[in-house]
Motif scaffolding. Structure first.
Motif, PDB file in Angstrom:
ATOM      1  N   ALA A  38       0.806  -1.218   0.000  1.00 56.19           N
ATOM      2  CA  ALA A  38       0.000   0.000   0.000  1.00 56.19           C
ATOM      3  C   ALA A  38       0.842   1.272   0.000  1.00 56.19           C
ATOM      4  O   ALA A  38       0.455   2.283  -0.601  1.00 56.19           O
ATOM      5  CB  ALA A  38      -0.922  -0.001   1.225  1.00 56.19           C
ATOM      6  N   HIS A  39       2.016   1.228   0.645  1.00 56.15           N
ATOM      7  CA  HIS A  39       2.761   2.468   0.882  1.00 56.15           C
ATOM      8  C   HIS A  39       4.189   2.466   0.344  1.00 56.15           C
ATOM      9  O   HIS A  39       4.888   3.470   0.474  1.00 56.15           O
ATOM     10  CB  HIS A  39       2.770   2.778   2.379  1.00 56.15           C
ATOM     11  N   GLY A  40       4.639   1.356  -0.234  1.00 55.32           N
ATOM     12  CA  GLY A  40       5.904   1.333  -0.963  1.00 55.32           C
ATOM     13  C   GLY A  40       7.142   1.033  -0.150  1.00 55.32           C
ATOM     14  O   GLY A  40       7.899   0.131  -0.495  1.00 55.32           O
ATOM     15  N   ASP A  41       7.357   1.788   0.914  1.00 51.90           N
ATOM     16  CA  ASP A  41       8.574   1.601   1.704  1.00 51.90           C
ATOM     17  C   ASP A  41       8.326   2.073   3.135  1.00 51.90           C
ATOM     18  O   ASP A  41       7.220   2.518   3.476  1.00 51.90           O
ATOM     19  CB  ASP A  41       9.763   2.324   1.079  1.00 51.90           C
ATOM     20  N   THR A  62       5.512   4.960   7.584  1.00 56.17           N
ATOM     21  CA  THR A  62       5.514   5.794   8.789  1.00 56.17           C
ATOM     22  C   THR A  62       4.763   7.105   8.562  1.00 56.17           C
ATOM     23  O   THR A  62       4.075   7.588   9.467  1.00 56.17           O
ATOM     24  CB  THR A  62       6.956   6.082   9.249  1.00 56.17           C
ATOM     25  N   ALA A  63       4.853   7.647   7.351  1.00 54.86           N
ATOM     26  CA  ALA A  63       4.108   8.870   7.045  1.00 54.86           C
ATOM     27  C   ALA A  63       2.610   8.602   7.074  1.00 54.86           C
ATOM     28  O   ALA A  63       1.824   9.402   7.614  1.00 54.86           O
ATOM     29  CB  ALA A  63       4.531   9.417   5.686  1.00 54.86           C
ATOM     30  N   GLU A  94      -0.782   9.764   9.900  1.00 55.25           N
ATOM     31  CA  GLU A  94      -2.077  10.321   9.499  1.00 55.25           C
ATOM     32  C   GLU A  94      -3.196   9.292   9.595  1.00 55.25           C
ATOM     33  O   GLU A  94      -4.329   9.576   9.222  1.00 55.25           O
ATOM     34  CB  GLU A  94      -1.987  10.833   8.058  1.00 55.25           C
ATOM     35  N   THR A  95      -2.861   8.089  10.079  1.00 51.15           N
ATOM     36  CA  THR A  95      -3.809   6.952  10.087  1.00 51.15           C
ATOM     37  C   THR A  95      -4.470   6.836   8.721  1.00 51.15           C
ATOM     38  O   THR A  95      -5.695   6.785   8.590  1.00 51.15           O
ATOM     39  CB  THR A  95      -4.865   7.093  11.205  1.00 51.15           C
ATOM     40  N   ARG A  96      -3.627   6.801   7.705  1.00 48.30           N
ATOM     41  CA  ARG A  96      -4.105   6.752   6.325  1.00 48.30           C
ATOM     42  C   ARG A  96      -3.732   5.411   5.699  1.00 48.30           C
ATOM     43  O   ARG A  96      -2.585   4.995   5.712  1.00 48.30           O
ATOM     44  CB  ARG A  96      -3.476   7.895   5.531  1.00 48.30           C
ATOM     45  N   GLY A  97      -4.723   4.716   5.115  1.00 43.95           N
ATOM     46  CA  GLY A  97      -4.450   3.464   4.415  1.00 43.95           C
ATOM     47  C   GLY A  97      -4.145   2.311   5.337  1.00 43.95           C
ATOM     48  O   GLY A  97      -3.552   1.314   4.908  1.00 43.95           O
ATOM     49  N   MET A  98      -4.530   2.424   6.613  1.00 46.41           N
ATOM     50  CA  MET A  98      -4.348   1.341   7.583  1.00 46.41           C
ATOM     51  C   MET A  98      -5.297   1.591   8.748  1.00 46.41           C
ATOM     52  O   MET A  98      -5.784   2.712   8.942  1.00 46.41           O
ATOM     53  CB  MET A  98      -2.898   1.264   8.062  1.00 46.41           C
ATOM     54  N   THR A  99      -5.560   0.574   9.502  1.00 42.72           N
ATOM     55  CA  THR A  99      -6.446   0.733  10.650  1.00 42.72           C
ATOM     56  C   THR A  99      -5.752   1.516  11.754  1.00 42.72           C
ATOM     57  O   THR A  99      -4.510   1.564  11.812  1.00 42.72           O
ATOM     58  CB  THR A  99      -6.867  -0.635  11.215  1.00 42.72           C
TER      59      THR A  99
END
Length: 308
Positions: free
Chosen positions: A222-225, A230-231, A235-240
């Motif tokens: 979902a986030h690449g690396d 951590t970014a 922001e609690t973005r793209g994960m619970t």
């Protein structure tokens, strides 16, 4: 300039001789009773590897420091379970069975007599030597290891593969990026971040608490690396929220672990040269002393055939 048929093979030497030691009976000895099972097993492995993969360049990569202090300073638990003696101001002593330790000088001499350069680097592991020599080699590279950490070096564009020995020398696997994706759900260039998140008890790496293989793969997809993960967690973005909390709780570990897990790729090392195998007859006394004549000759013949 490398010829079209040139191929570099990098041996994770300790990985191979440990496997040989446990795979060949200790009853294999020299005339004086010195065990030579690891020596014979390693030579037989080299013969098989040369026959299967035809390297024109070959390097035995060595642990000049199997547990570098700079890695320990970042993660104190790094390989702690393998330390049998702490040496103040020096290299901690690794747990190595005595019958194997006695064979290491013989192994080094056998490699030298076969024309295989032994390359290490102060304050670095064999993994770092392999990473440096594999990066920008300018010719196809096969990394021979039983260590998953080196999956991070696989690079289809540069034609860097891992010849994985975990299932034994009769069941070698030549791994490319698609194989890492199939096994773990991440690309090879994400493997170091994947291992950092998941942790590795065999190396004393704790990982992020509550993040296992599936969660690590999902986050990387979902986030690449790690930076992206951590970014997004901040922001609690793209994960619970629960996963974000676990990632943020591991922030101190994630700040240092990548430096420990990623192999060094820029050591000042000489470029590997084409193999030149000395006449095995020049080593007649050596092989007779250690009763390794058949294995030594088999390796020498295989290397001479592939070196051209």
């Amino acid at each position: 300039m490398a010829a079209a048929s040139d191929r570099l093979m990098l041996l994770d030497t300790a990985s191979l001789y440990f496997r040989a030691f446990y795979g060949v009976p200790e009853s294999v000895t020299a005339a004086d009773g010195t065990p030579v099972n690891a020596v014979r097993g390693l030579l037989d492995s080299i013969a098989r590897l040369a026959t299967l993969y035809s390297p024109t360049h070959l390097v035995a990569c060595w642990d000049d420091d199997w547990r570098p202090q700079w890695r320990v300073e970042l993660i104190p638990s790094y390989k702690t379970h393998r330390v049998v003696e702490v040496v103040a101001g020096g290299t901690d002593v690794e747990e190595v069975p005595d019958p194997l330790e006695r064979q290491v000088p013989i192994i080094r001499e056998a490699l030298t007599r076969l024309g295989i350069p032994i390359v290490g680097a102060a304050e670095h592991e064999a993994d770092d030597v392999i990473g440096t020599l594999a990066t920008g080699a300018g010719l196809p590279v096969d990394v021979v290891t039983g260590d998953r950490d080196l999956f991070q070096l696989i690079d289809d564009d540069a034609d860097v593969t891992v010849v994985y020995t975990a299932r034994g020398m009769s069941n070698l696997e030549q791994l490319r990026d698609a194989d890492i994706v199939a096994r773990y759900g991440v690309h090879a260039d994400q493997y170091a971040d994947f291992a950092t998140l998941r942790g590795d008890s065999s190396d004393g790496l704790p990982g992020v608490a509550g993040i296992g293989e599936k969660s690590a793969a999902t986050l990387l997809a979902a986030h690449g690396d790690l930076a992206g993960i951590t970014a997004a967690a901040a922001e609690t973005r793209g994960m619970t929220p629960g996963v974000a909390k676990k990632v943020l709780a591991g922030a101190d570990y994630l700040a240092v672990a990548p430096t420990v897990v990623r192999v060094v790729r820029d050591l000042p090392l000489p470029r590997p040269q084409r193999l030149h195998v000395p006449d095995p007859d020049e080593s007649a006394a050596f092989v007779e002393t250690w009763r390794i004549g058949t294995s030594f000759r088999r390796a020498a013949d295989a290397l001479a055939a592939t070196a051209g």
